[in-house]
Design a protein around this motif. Structure first.
Motif, PDB file in Angstrom:
ATOM      1  N   VAL A 189       0.866  -1.335   0.016  1.00  0.00           N
ATOM      2  CA  VAL A 189      -0.019  -0.008   0.075  1.00  0.00           C
ATOM      3  C   VAL A 189       0.755   1.283  -0.193  1.00  0.00           C
ATOM      4  CG1 VAL A 189      -0.367  -0.008   2.459  1.00  0.00           C
ATOM      5  CG2 VAL A 189      -1.870   0.902   1.056  1.00  0.00           C
ATOM      6  N   GLY A 190       0.225   2.495  -0.638  1.00  0.00           N
ATOM      7  CA  GLY A 190       1.222   3.626  -0.495  1.00  0.00           C
ATOM      8  C   GLY A 190       0.916   4.359   0.940  1.00  0.00           C
ATOM      9  N   SER A 191       2.161   4.959   1.218  1.00  0.00           N
ATOM     10  CA  SER A 191       2.068   5.606   2.462  1.00  0.00           C
ATOM     11  C   SER A 191       1.205   6.947   2.402  1.00  0.00           C
ATOM     12  CB  SER A 191       3.510   5.824   2.885  1.00  0.00           C
ATOM     13  OG  SER A 191       3.331   6.576   4.185  1.00  0.00           O
ATOM     14  N   GLY A 192       0.432   7.207   3.598  1.00  0.00           N
ATOM     15  CA  GLY A 192      -0.302   8.308   3.394  1.00  0.00           C
ATOM     16  C   GLY A 192      -1.516   8.557   2.510  1.00  0.00           C
ATOM     17  N   THR A 193      -2.041   7.399   2.208  1.00  0.00           N
ATOM     18  CA  THR A 193      -3.127   7.361   0.749  1.00  0.00           C
ATOM     19  C   THR A 193      -4.308   7.019   1.585  1.00  0.00           C
ATOM     20  OG1 THR A 193      -2.491   5.234   0.462  1.00  0.00           O
ATOM     21  CG2 THR A 193      -1.350   6.865  -0.859  1.00  0.00           C
ATOM     22  N   ASN A 194      -5.442   7.238   1.012  1.00  0.00           N
ATOM     23  CA  ASN A 194      -6.691   6.710   1.540  1.00  0.00           C
ATOM     24  C   ASN A 194      -6.893   5.134   1.478  1.00  0.00           C
ATOM     25  OD1 ASN A 194      -8.037   8.923   2.314  1.00  0.00           O
ATOM     26  ND2 ASN A 194      -9.791   8.644   0.801  1.00  0.00           N
ATOM     27  N   GLN A 195      -6.170   4.582   0.847  1.00  0.00           N
ATOM     28  CA  GLN A 195      -6.089   3.021   0.844  1.00  0.00           C
ATOM     29  C   GLN A 195      -5.384   2.676   1.921  1.00  0.00           C
ATOM     30  OE1 GLN A 195      -5.102   4.836  -2.075  1.00  0.00           O
ATOM     31  NE2 GLN A 195      -3.517   3.932  -3.007  1.00  0.00           N
ATOM     32  N   GLU A 196      -4.466   3.254   2.580  1.00  0.00           N
ATOM     33  CA  GLU A 196      -3.893   2.888   3.745  1.00  0.00           C
ATOM     34  C   GLU A 196      -4.972   3.194   4.907  1.00  0.00           C
ATOM     35  OE1 GLU A 196       0.490   3.920   5.919  1.00  0.00           O
ATOM     36  OE2 GLU A 196      -0.727   5.546   5.243  1.00  0.00           O
ATOM     37  N   LYS A 197      -5.577   4.182   4.815  1.00  0.00           N
ATOM     38  CA  LYS A 197      -6.414   4.517   6.015  1.00  0.00           C
ATOM     39  C   LYS A 197      -7.310   3.423   6.086  1.00  0.00           C
ATOM     40  CE  LYS A 197      -6.379   9.465   5.655  1.00  0.00           C
ATOM     41  NZ  LYS A 197      -6.948  10.717   5.455  1.00  0.00           N
ATOM     42  N   ILE A 198      -7.691   2.810   4.896  1.00  0.00           N
ATOM     43  CA  ILE A 198      -8.835   1.860   4.816  1.00  0.00           C
ATOM     44  C   ILE A 198      -8.310   0.450   5.636  1.00  0.00           C
ATOM     45  CG2 ILE A 198      -9.946  -0.038   3.451  1.00  0.00           C
ATOM     46  CD1 ILE A 198     -10.379   2.376   1.376  1.00  0.00           C
ATOM     47  N   LEU A 199      -7.008   0.109   5.247  1.00  0.00           N
ATOM     48  CA  LEU A 199      -6.503  -1.055   5.747  1.00  0.00           C
ATOM     49  C   LEU A 199      -6.204  -0.869   7.120  1.00  0.00           C
ATOM     50  CD1 LEU A 199      -3.677  -2.084   2.825  1.00  0.00           C
ATOM     51  CD2 LEU A 199      -6.062  -2.980   3.288  1.00  0.00           C
ATOM     52  N   LEU A 200      -5.733   0.255   7.731  1.00  0.00           N
ATOM     53  CA  LEU A 200      -5.483   0.488   9.093  1.00  0.00           C
ATOM     54  C   LEU A 200      -6.758   0.333   9.767  1.00  0.00           C
ATOM     55  CD1 LEU A 200      -2.854   3.605   8.976  1.00  0.00           C
ATOM     56  CD2 LEU A 200      -2.338   1.103   9.470  1.00  0.00           C
ATOM     57  N   ALA A 201      -7.636   0.781   9.092  1.00  0.00           N
ATOM     58  CA  ALA A 201      -9.113   0.730   9.825  1.00  0.00           C
ATOM     59  C   ALA A 201      -9.359  -0.924   9.989  1.00  0.00           C
ATOM     60  CB  ALA A 201     -10.068   1.503   9.156  1.00  0.00           C
ATOM     61  N   TRP A 202      -9.181  -1.426   8.760  1.00  0.00           N
ATOM     62  CA  TRP A 202      -9.623  -3.001   8.854  1.00  0.00           C
ATOM     63  C   TRP A 202      -8.955  -3.759   9.685  1.00  0.00           C
ATOM     64  CZ3 TRP A 202     -10.520  -4.617   2.866  1.00  0.00           C
ATOM     65  CH2 TRP A 202     -11.624  -3.982   2.549  1.00  0.00           C
ATOM     66  N   ASN A 203      -7.548  -3.266   9.984  1.00  0.00           N
ATOM     67  CA  ASN A 203      -6.604  -4.028  10.885  1.00  0.00           C
ATOM     68  C   ASN A 203      -7.317  -3.994  12.461  1.00  0.00           C
ATOM     69  OD1 ASN A 203      -4.867  -5.467   9.247  1.00  0.00           O
ATOM     70  ND2 ASN A 203      -3.284  -4.088   9.346  1.00  0.00           N
ATOM     71  N   LYS A 204      -7.596  -2.594  12.636  1.00  0.00           N
ATOM     72  CA  LYS A 204      -8.446  -2.454  13.955  1.00  0.00           C
ATOM     73  C   LYS A 204      -9.455  -3.406  14.016  1.00  0.00           C
ATOM     74  CE  LYS A 204      -6.818   2.589  14.807  1.00  0.00           C
ATOM     75  NZ  LYS A 204      -7.292   3.699  14.968  1.00  0.00           N
ATOM     76  N   GLU A 205     -10.279  -3.601  13.061  1.00  0.00           N
ATOM     77  CA  GLU A 205     -11.404  -4.371  13.225  1.00  0.00           C
ATOM     78  C   GLU A 205     -11.022  -5.846  13.612  1.00  0.00           C
ATOM     79  OE1 GLU A 205     -14.256  -4.408  10.135  1.00  0.00           O
ATOM     80  OE2 GLU A 205     -14.446  -2.310   9.986  1.00  0.00           O
ATOM     81  N   LEU A 206     -10.017  -6.088  12.861  1.00  0.00           N
ATOM     82  CA  LEU A 206      -9.222  -7.693  12.950  1.00  0.00           C
ATOM     83  C   LEU A 206      -8.839  -7.863  14.498  1.00  0.00           C
ATOM     84  CD1 LEU A 206      -7.670  -8.036   9.432  1.00  0.00           C
ATOM     85  CD2 LEU A 206      -9.722  -9.452  10.470  1.00  0.00           C
TER      86      LEU A 206
END
Length: 348
Positions: free
Chosen positions: A202-219
């Protein structure tokens, strides 16, 4: 926030950035959060070829001579261009030239081309202005737009709550991220559970990174293994890692993942998510807040939608499924009330 009027257009640094109001110095991580097309979307022109025939039936013209679809000047719209912007007869547009088929360098490795610039050309034509394309980095477009170096940005910029504090927008495309994997993979990515334990680039500082970080919190909240996020220094390294199996998934702007699925033998799209997850967002032309240009661009885009030239551009680049029925002007005041049109999430 009052309209920003302290800097004239395209006048360089125009004094120290320290003199800018504090709100104008919001970090680029916040501003660059939607979808830096170059952050993870590799895909150089194969072997310097002039055209690339894809499995989806699109023949991508990657030559410097684009023979772009053009539009006629709309005198009524041209008269609405703010005087400060129109007085030199040019529309100065920034793009990052980092992602096929959105914005990238042609087979000569220097001419910026792609769907983003084709859309910008339609707008310039409608407004009776010459299109002046300036290639910049994803990190630099916010400050250079604030300083007046750029009048509009056409580079897969998505509308978000941070950007509307500084910029006005004219929407022109749906905004999705695609998950891609090796063609032999059996992943079906629809949410957080589907990336548990996987290695995702994933690219740093991107919305896609924000999505993955949020999904990791869910996990983690569920007691499941989070995904391991991996960052690479270049587009080529990102895709090489994916194709060689060092990563399981890559998340990038959806049009780029579709391009690779249809022009490579080893990769495929395995999921799709709105770039504004858990909400929705849109890709939009980005202009300095309060300078009066965004509403005029919106009208130009709607004129192009009406005469069919907009649809021809998207079809040319294989992006028809991301077409919008109309362009809307989005400002800080309208951001909350003006919801993005619902889109059906599906893989290609």
């Amino acid at each position: 926030m009052a309209p920003f009027t302290g800097l004239s257009r395209r006048s360089g640094r125009l004094g120290s950035l320290a003199a800018l109001p504090a709100v104008l110095l919001i970090g680029t991580a916040a501003l660059g959060g939607c979808a830096d097309p170059g952050a993870t979307a590799a895909g150089s022109v194969p072997g310097g070829a002039q055209t690339t025939a894809a499995r989806n039936g699109v023949v991508y013209n990657t030559a410097p001579d684009q023979q772009r679809i053009r539009a006629d000047k709309n005198a009524a719209l041209a008269a609405k261009v703010p005087e400060l912007i129109g007085k030199d007869g040019k529309l100065t547009v920034a793009t990052t030239a980092g992602s096929i088929p959105l914005s990238f360098h042609a087979s000569d490795d220097k001419t910026p081309i792609g769907s983003e610039l084709d859309i910008a050309q339609l707008v310039a034509d409608k407004l009776g202005l010459e299109l002046d394309v300036q290639v910049t980095s994803w990190e630099n477009w916010p400050l250079k737009t604030q300083s007046g170096d750029f009048e509009a940005v056409f580079s897969n910029v998505g509308v978000n709550k941070d950007r509307v504090k500084l910029f006005d927008f004219a929407s022109y495309r749906a905004a999705f991220m695609g998950f891609e994997a090796k063609r032999s993979a059996s992943y079906d990515i629809k949410g957080a559970d589907d990336i548990s334990g996987l290695k995702v680039s994933v690219g740093s500082g991107t919305n896609q990174e924000k999505i993955l970080l949020a999904w990791n919190k869910e996990l983690e909240a569920k007691g499941k293994a989070p995904a391991t996020l991996q960052y690479y220094s270049s587009d080529a390294d990102t895709i090489l890692a994916l194709s060689s199996g060092r990563t399981d998934l890559n998340i990038a702007p959806y049009p780029s993942t579709v391009y690779r699925e249809n022009t490579r033998e080893d990769l495929k799209v395995v999921g799709k998510v709105n770039a504004g997850w858990p909400s929705e967002t849109l890709v939009a032309a980005t202009t300095l807040r309060g300078n009066g240009l965004a509403p005029v661009i919106t009208e130009a885009l709607n004129s192009a939608i009406g005469d069919g030239s907009y649809a021809k551009v998207l079809e040319r680049w294989g992006l028809s499924e991301e077409a919008l029925p109309e362009s809307k002007t989005i400002t800080e005041e309208s951001f909350t009330a003006q919801a993005a049109p619902a889109q059906t999430a599906k893989t290609s």
